[in-house]
Design a protein around this motif. Structure first.
Motif, PDB file in Angstrom:
ATOM      1  N   LYS A 183       2.836  37.545  44.603  1.00 29.25           N
ATOM      2  CA  LYS A 183       4.264  37.840  44.764  1.00 29.25           C
ATOM      3  C   LYS A 183       4.419  39.298  45.217  1.00 29.25           C
ATOM      4  CE  LYS A 183       5.552  34.613  41.085  1.00 29.25           C
ATOM      5  NZ  LYS A 183       6.223  34.455  39.776  1.00 29.25           N
ATOM      6  N   THR A 184       4.430  39.483  46.511  1.00 26.01           N
ATOM      7  CA  THR A 184       4.345  40.848  47.053  1.00 26.01           C
ATOM      8  C   THR A 184       5.659  41.428  47.559  1.00 26.01           C
ATOM      9  OG1 THR A 184       3.810  40.014  49.259  1.00 26.01           O
ATOM     10  CG2 THR A 184       1.963  40.456  47.762  1.00 26.01           C
ATOM     11  N   SER A 185       6.684  40.611  47.732  1.00 25.54           N
ATOM     12  CA  SER A 185       7.897  41.054  48.430  1.00 25.54           C
ATOM     13  C   SER A 185       8.523  42.304  47.823  1.00 25.54           C
ATOM     14  CB  SER A 185       8.920  39.927  48.457  1.00 25.54           C
ATOM     15  OG  SER A 185      10.101  40.353  49.118  1.00 25.54           O
ATOM     16  N   ASP A 186       8.914  42.249  46.544  1.00 23.09           N
ATOM     17  CA  ASP A 186       9.606  43.374  45.907  1.00 23.09           C
ATOM     18  C   ASP A 186       8.703  44.594  45.793  1.00 23.09           C
ATOM     19  OD1 ASP A 186      11.857  41.843  45.668  1.00 23.09           O
ATOM     20  OD2 ASP A 186      11.529  41.307  43.563  1.00 23.09           O
ATOM     21  N   ALA A 187       7.453  44.343  45.420  1.00 23.18           N
ATOM     22  CA  ALA A 187       6.511  45.462  45.248  1.00 23.18           C
ATOM     23  C   ALA A 187       6.234  46.154  46.583  1.00 23.18           C
ATOM     24  CB  ALA A 187       5.205  44.970  44.626  1.00 23.18           C
ATOM     25  N   ALA A 188       6.119  45.368  47.647  1.00 21.84           N
ATOM     26  CA  ALA A 188       5.869  45.949  48.970  1.00 21.84           C
ATOM     27  C   ALA A 188       7.068  46.763  49.430  1.00 21.84           C
ATOM     28  CB  ALA A 188       5.571  44.839  49.974  1.00 21.84           C
ATOM     29  N   MET A 189       8.264  46.273  49.132  1.00 26.03           N
ATOM     30  CA  MET A 189       9.473  47.001  49.514  1.00 26.03           C
ATOM     31  C   MET A 189       9.565  48.324  48.756  1.00 26.03           C
ATOM     32  SD  MET A 189      13.428  45.681  49.446  1.00 26.03           S
ATOM     33  CE  MET A 189      12.978  44.292  50.504  1.00 26.03           C
ATOM     34  N   ASP A 190       9.254  48.288  47.463  1.00 27.84           N
ATOM     35  CA  ASP A 190       9.296  49.506  46.653  1.00 27.84           C
ATOM     36  C   ASP A 190       8.240  50.511  47.132  1.00 27.84           C
ATOM     37  OD1 ASP A 190      10.087  51.060  44.200  1.00 27.84           O
ATOM     38  OD2 ASP A 190       7.980  50.699  43.697  1.00 27.84           O
ATOM     39  N   PHE A 191       7.051  49.995  47.425  1.00 26.45           N
ATOM     40  CA  PHE A 191       5.975  50.867  47.898  1.00 26.45           C
ATOM     41  C   PHE A 191       6.338  51.488  49.249  1.00 26.45           C
ATOM     42  CE2 PHE A 191       1.929  51.465  50.252  1.00 26.45           C
ATOM     43  CZ  PHE A 191       1.334  52.398  49.411  1.00 26.45           C
TER      44      PHE A 191
END
Length: 313
Positions: free
Chosen positions: A264-272
């Motif tokens: 589940k990468t969507s939110d973490a990628a956006m934050d990063f």
């Protein structure tokens, strides 16, 4: 009787001349002391502003480093104002003071090169993170390899050796004005070298540069840095804090790795990506400031050198 009166008259005039000369000398000393004190007060006020970070900022952040660097031209301007106030232009200085001032400029250029090296280390990490972000969807395993935390940068540079000057200039001062210039220059050097010790330690993630510079400037016996240095020592050495933006970026990278592993990468990628964007923006601003400061110091030093050459002709 007439001879006695003449002798007494000569003695009176001699004592009167001595009194006026002493009075004039004391007035000059008091004026010089007042000018030096005003200079120290101005520098102290500037330095202590670092104890009050702007909203959204904090000690050991990119924006705080920029404020540290902003001190350098302000304090140098205050020093040159002092030189003007006491009517003692550089053309009157002793050779020892000119050498001291020239060497200080050279030290600043060398230290700015050290800062550039530290920024290059962070720039490489930034590129690695940006590459990882592009690989999150297409090659998650490769992205993880590029999401390793930014590590501290060990330096073999001996800062104590870099900025150490020969001792013993103070005992050879030729006048009261020369002493004022010397004491003010020691304050300028103390603050300037301290700034670089703090900045290099913050950017590299290790306390060595800061502690080395502290050992150098202790001989200047300046009281202007006591409060802010105590605060920095507590944050950097006792608490082990590091650059705010690096901590935030490393934390976001760790979260993204966990998200990749869980699928589940969507939110973490956006934050990063957001944290990386802030990091890039802040770093770019600092790099421009360092470049501008280097050019300014170099130009001022070259101007001084030209003045010294003309003086010798």
């Amino acid at each position: 009787m007439v001879l006695l009166v003449q002798r007494l008259s000569k003695l009176y005039h001699k004592l009167e001349n001595h009194y006026h000369h002493h009075h004039h000398h004391q007035a000059e000393v008091d004026a010089l002391s007042a000018s030096l004190q005003a200079f120290r007060s101005d520098v102290s006020n500037c330095v202590n502003q670092l104890l009050h970070p702007k909203p959204g900022s904090e000690i050991l952040s990119f924006s705080w480093i920029q404020r540290c660097f902003e001190l350098l031209p302000v304090i140098n301007k205050a020093f040159l104002k002092l030189v003007g106030d006491i009517d003692y232009p550089l053309s009157f200085w002793d050779v020892a003071s000119l050498d001291e001032y020239l060497n200080y400029g050279l030290h600043l250029l060398e230290l700015l090169n050290c800062v550039t090296s530290s920024l290059s280390h962070l720039a490489q990490a930034r590129l690695s993170f940006a590459h990882a972000l592009n690989l999150v969807e297409s090659s998650p395993s490769t992205a993880i390899e590029h999401l390793k935390a930014i590590q501290s940068q060990s330096s073999s540079k001996d800062l104590k050796g870099l900025v150490r000057n020969k001792e013993g200039g103070e005992g050879k001062l030729s006048s009261c004005k020369e002493r004022v210039v010397h004491e003010a220059l020691m304050e300028v050097k103390s603050v300037g070298l301290w700034v670089f010790g703090v900045v290099l330690a913050t950017l590299s993630g290790e306390t060595k540069p800061y502690l080395e510079i502290k050992q150098v400037i202790v001989r200047f016996n300046s009281a202007l840095l006591i409060d802010v240095d105590s605060c920095v020592f507590e944050v950097m050495v006792e608490k082990g804090e590091t650059l705010k933006e690096v901590k935030e970026l490393n934390s976001a990278a760790n979260s993204l790795v966990s998200a990749i592993l869980s699928g589940k990468t969507s939110d973490a990628a956006m934050d990063f990506g957001g944290k990386l964007g802030v990091f890039e923006k802040e770093m770019d601003a600092l790099e421009k400031q360092v470049d501008a400061l280097f050019s300014s110091v170099l130009a001022a030093r070259n101007e001084l050198l030209n003045g010294v050459r003309q003086r010798k002709q």
